[in-house]
Enzyme design. Structure first.
Site, PDB file in Angstrom:
ATOM      1  N   GLY A  24       0.795  -1.371  -0.119  1.00  0.00           N
ATOM      2  CA  GLY A  24       0.110  -0.020   0.008  1.00  0.00           C
ATOM      3  C   GLY A  24       0.776   1.255  -0.352  1.00  0.00           C
ATOM      4  O   GLY A  24       0.225   2.393   0.392  1.00  0.00           O
ATOM      5  N   ALA A  35       3.925   3.084  -5.022  1.00  0.00           N
ATOM      6  CA  ALA A  35       3.942   2.484  -6.207  1.00  0.00           C
ATOM      7  C   ALA A  35       2.584   1.690  -6.329  1.00  0.00           C
ATOM      8  O   ALA A  35       1.803   1.798  -7.224  1.00  0.00           O
ATOM      9  CB  ALA A  35       5.164   1.347  -6.289  1.00  0.00           C
ATOM     10  N   GLN A  74      22.229   0.536  -1.934  1.00  0.00           N
ATOM     11  CA  GLN A  74      22.724   2.113  -1.746  1.00  0.00           C
ATOM     12  C   GLN A  74      22.671   2.195  -0.021  1.00  0.00           C
ATOM     13  O   GLN A  74      21.822   1.900   0.543  1.00  0.00           O
ATOM     14  CB  GLN A  74      21.770   3.034  -2.518  1.00  0.00           C
ATOM     15  CG  GLN A  74      22.355   4.422  -2.030  1.00  0.00           C
ATOM     16  CD  GLN A  74      21.260   5.235  -2.896  1.00  0.00           C
ATOM     17  OE1 GLN A  74      20.514   5.844  -2.449  1.00  0.00           O
ATOM     18  NE2 GLN A  74      21.814   5.840  -4.086  1.00  0.00           N
ATOM     19  N   THR A 105      17.821  13.448   5.264  1.00  0.00           N
ATOM     20  CA  THR A 105      17.816  13.599   3.721  1.00  0.00           C
ATOM     21  C   THR A 105      18.683  14.457   3.026  1.00  0.00           C
ATOM     22  O   THR A 105      19.555  15.506   3.784  1.00  0.00           O
ATOM     23  CB  THR A 105      16.372  14.536   3.535  1.00  0.00           C
ATOM     24  OG1 THR A 105      16.353  14.778   2.118  1.00  0.00           O
ATOM     25  CG2 THR A 105      16.468  15.964   4.229  1.00  0.00           C
ATOM     26  N   GLU A 106      19.266  14.118   1.845  1.00  0.00           N
ATOM     27  CA  GLU A 106      20.023  14.934   1.172  1.00  0.00           C
ATOM     28  C   GLU A 106      19.592  16.415   1.019  1.00  0.00           C
ATOM     29  O   GLU A 106      20.552  17.168   0.375  1.00  0.00           O
ATOM     30  CB  GLU A 106      20.123  14.089  -0.151  1.00  0.00           C
ATOM     31  CG  GLU A 106      21.276  14.447  -1.298  1.00  0.00           C
ATOM     32  CD  GLU A 106      21.229  13.627  -2.391  1.00  0.00           C
ATOM     33  OE1 GLU A 106      21.342  13.870  -3.566  1.00  0.00           O
ATOM     34  OE2 GLU A 106      21.108  12.172  -2.407  1.00  0.00           O
ATOM     35  N   ARG A 116      25.554   9.567  -4.176  1.00  0.00           N
ATOM     36  CA  ARG A 116      25.196   9.039  -2.959  1.00  0.00           C
ATOM     37  C   ARG A 116      26.376   7.873  -2.537  1.00  0.00           C
ATOM     38  O   ARG A 116      26.948   7.897  -1.553  1.00  0.00           O
ATOM     39  CB  ARG A 116      23.879   8.307  -2.547  1.00  0.00           C
ATOM     40  CG  ARG A 116      22.959   9.272  -2.479  1.00  0.00           C
ATOM     41  CD  ARG A 116      21.486   8.880  -2.138  1.00  0.00           C
ATOM     42  NE  ARG A 116      20.559   9.502  -1.824  1.00  0.00           N
ATOM     43  CZ  ARG A 116      19.342   9.451  -1.669  1.00  0.00           C
ATOM     44  NH1 ARG A 116      18.724   8.251  -1.881  1.00  0.00           N
ATOM     45  NH2 ARG A 116      18.515  10.575  -1.560  1.00  0.00           N
ATOM     46  N   GLU A 148      10.320  -0.082  -5.470  1.00  0.00           N
ATOM     47  CA  GLU A 148      11.731  -0.491  -4.945  1.00  0.00           C
ATOM     48  C   GLU A 148      11.909  -2.040  -5.006  1.00  0.00           C
ATOM     49  O   GLU A 148      12.938  -2.610  -5.182  1.00  0.00           O
ATOM     50  CB  GLU A 148      12.061   0.002  -3.423  1.00  0.00           C
ATOM     51  CG  GLU A 148      13.323  -0.440  -2.986  1.00  0.00           C
ATOM     52  CD  GLU A 148      13.816   0.253  -1.740  1.00  0.00           C
ATOM     53  OE1 GLU A 148      14.894  -0.037  -1.059  1.00  0.00           O
ATOM     54  OE2 GLU A 148      12.800   0.837  -1.153  1.00  0.00           O
TER      55      GLU A 148
END
Length: 586
Positions: A14, A17, A239, A253-254, A285, A386
């Site tokens: 859920g 995606a 990653q 976060t980036e 990253r 993912e």
């Protein structure tokens, strides 16, 4: 016989995606069910912070061709260029579609969607830094997930919250006809029959001890696919996000670096200039993670154990931090004991994202060599997000491209599934033993005794992956990891669950999750040992160079006898010229 429900399409997962694909099909008046082991808005997409990348050009000039180039380069040339073109060309329309659905993006002074800098993003094919990542403060995933959930409610998608999918149902000809699931509340199994089954179960980074992933990210879709005899692709590529809070795993976060933050070692040195002279703290990253790891290994780490570096952001001002990074400030204060308005945040590389997964094509169809030949679709089976490997991320994902992946390919899979359902209007007969394997797995955990406990086995697996398959890898480390993991797998046969009640039996759920995590861990180690090069997030100390002659290809891992096959990277885009592999520098 167990209870059965029948739908046109069943989506397992859920998150963003699954909800985007479900919305596409529900709007076409199909009967769609979404199974989720948590309430949908608690899916892991909710934790995505920094933004969704699209070449809107709201802050400075931009072009989807530049975005495509950056994504191909970021993937260390392992990404399939037709899929990357498809994603980057459709990025702007996907973002505007979300805006029209009501996603509350942050705004520029002129009212346009706010965009920030992110790592690995450039203008003019590797030139100056691009400003490309659309954001809703630092809670973009939260905003996206709630927006899609509300739209699915309006479209009359049927939700089955707190259902745990166990196995795919396939007939003798290989068609996927639904899933067997466990209702967590009652502990009873249920058969969901459908002509389309779409897996959107997220990642599996809980194979590692230190991870930014939620505890629910246990690779369930991957385990289901492996048990069905289908392969996984590129499982050696995980990653490590450069900025996780030490020991806790919560992600910084980036976007913090995109807003002007920078990294410091114990000598108060901005060390990224050594590793990425041009992009510095906004390199990709994998580059930043390796840089931090090297600083720590060289004795320049911070803290009493020298095992982290510092991320400084206070210089941009408290007002800007509170406006653009409120969630990060809250996380830092709660889990690191630091107010970033006043002091730098301790950070260290942490397992974050799975670039590999279930092999799919541009339409989200699962492809496998098993029965149909290479690159033929498994009928009735789709995967998005993912858990899937299109592959747009290749050996390393750029920040901001994961949310884009969800919505672009979620929509594409939904569109293709609509066509597939129109072409296959009648359900196929279910095999007589369609639920037997799932019921046997459940019954196995009814056994009253044993010598092994599931939490201990899970913890050992996570330590093995952390120690033997981290930021840097070697053959001897990987071989030892495979041997140790084999011992854990063997001991699973003697594991038992003390709680044998049915209602909300979370202990049994954790046992079923471990049955998914272990084969994902094995696929990772075996694939990493075989790839004798360094590419993207896969860094081999014993093979430090990238080897395009031998390894410009995707790995396919099948559970039977740890079988490895390979397929070529698709270097030909849909409409533009190929970006030829070249040295990757930032």
């Amino acid at each position: 016989m167990i209870a059965k429900r029948t739908f046109d399409a069943v989506i397992v997962g859920g998150g963003g995606a699954g909800l985007r694909a479900a919305l596409q099909m529900a709007r076409a008046d199909l009967k769609v069910a979404v199974l989720s082991k948590v309430f949908p808005t608690r899916s892991h997409t909710v934790s995505a912070q920094g933004g969704i990348t699209a070449a809107l050009g709201n802050v400075s000039e931009d072009d989807w061709h530049w975005h495509m180039y950056d994504t191909v380069k970021g993937s260390d040339y392992l990404g399939d260029q037709d899929a990357i073109e498809f994603m980057c060309r459709n990025a702007a329309s996907a973002v505007y579609e979300l805006e029209h659905m009501g996603l509350p993006f942050s705004r520029l002074a002129n009212g346009k969607i706010y965009q920030r800098q992110f790592g690995g993003q450039s203008k003019h094919f590797g030139g100056e830094q691009a400003v490309r990542t659309c954001a809703a403060a630092d809670r973009t995933g939260h905003a996206l997930l709630h927006t899609l959930y509300q739209r699915n409610i309006a479209a009359r998608t049927q939700f089955f919250e707190e259902f745990f999918a166990l196995d795919l149902v396939r007939d003798a000809e290989g068609y996927v006809l639904g899933v067997v699931a466990l209702e967590i509340e009652s502990g009873e199994p249920m058969l969901f029959e459908s002509r389309v089954t779409l897996l959107a179960t997220g990642g599996g980074a809980r194979i590692f001890r230190h991870s930014t992933n939620a505890h629910i990210n246990s690779g369930d879709g991957l385990g289901m696919v492996l048990r069905a005899g289908l392969p996984l692709e590129d499982m050696e590529f995980w990653q490590f996000h450069p900025t996780g809070i030490p020991e806790v795993g919560s992600l910084i976060t980036e976007g913090v670096r995109g807003e002007g933050g920078y990294l410091l070692n114990k000598d108060n040195e901005k060390f990224m200039v050594r590793y990425a002279p041009n992009a510095k703290d906004l390199a990709s990253r994998d580059v930043v993670s390796r840089a931090i790891a090297q600083e720590i290994l060289a004795g320049r780490g911070c803290g009493p154990h020298g095992d982290y570096v510092l991320l400084k952001i206070d210089h941009i001002g408290a007002d800007k931090i509170k406006e653009r990074l409120p969630g990060i400030r809250e996380l830092s204060m709660q889990f690191a004991g630091v107010d970033p308005c006043e002091a730098p945040i301790p950070v260290t590389p942490t397992a974050h994202y799975m670039m590999g997964g279930i092999p799919t094509n541009l339409r989200g169809q699962v492809v496998a060599p098993e029965r149909y030949g290479p690159e033929e679709a498994v009928p009735g089976l789709y995967a998005v997000g993912e858990c899937a490997c299109v592959s747009v991320h290749g050996a390393n994902r750029l920040g901001g491209n994961s949310l884009l992946d969800l919505v672009v390919f979620g929509r594409a899979a939904g569109d293709h599934a609509i066509e597939y359902l129109r072409e296959n209007p009648f359900p196929r007969a279910l095999p007589g033993d369609s639920v037997a394997a799932s019921l046997a797995r459940l019954a196995r955990w009814e056994r009253p005794t044993g010598t092994e406990r599931v939490p201990q086995l899970r913890a050992e697996m996570q330590r093995i992956l952390q120690e033997h398959c981290g930021v840097y890898r070697r053959a001897d480390l990987l071989e030892a990891g495979i041997a140790k993991l084999g011992g854990v797998e063997a001991r699973l046969a003697d594991a038992y669950v003390e709680d044998r009640s049915k209602v909300f039996n979370t202990a049994r759920l954790e046992a079923l999750e471990l049955e998914n995590l272990l084969p994902v861990a094995r696929a990772t180690l075996v694939s990493a040992l075989a790839r004798t090069e360094s590419r993207g997030a896969h860094s081999r100390e014993d093979y430090p160079a990238r080897d395009d002659d031998r390894w410009l290809r995707h790995t396919l891992y099948t559970r039977a006898a740890d079988q490895l096959d390979y397929k070529p990277v698709r270097l030909k885009p849909l409409t533009v010229e190929t970006f030829q592999p070249q040295e990757r520098t930032y």
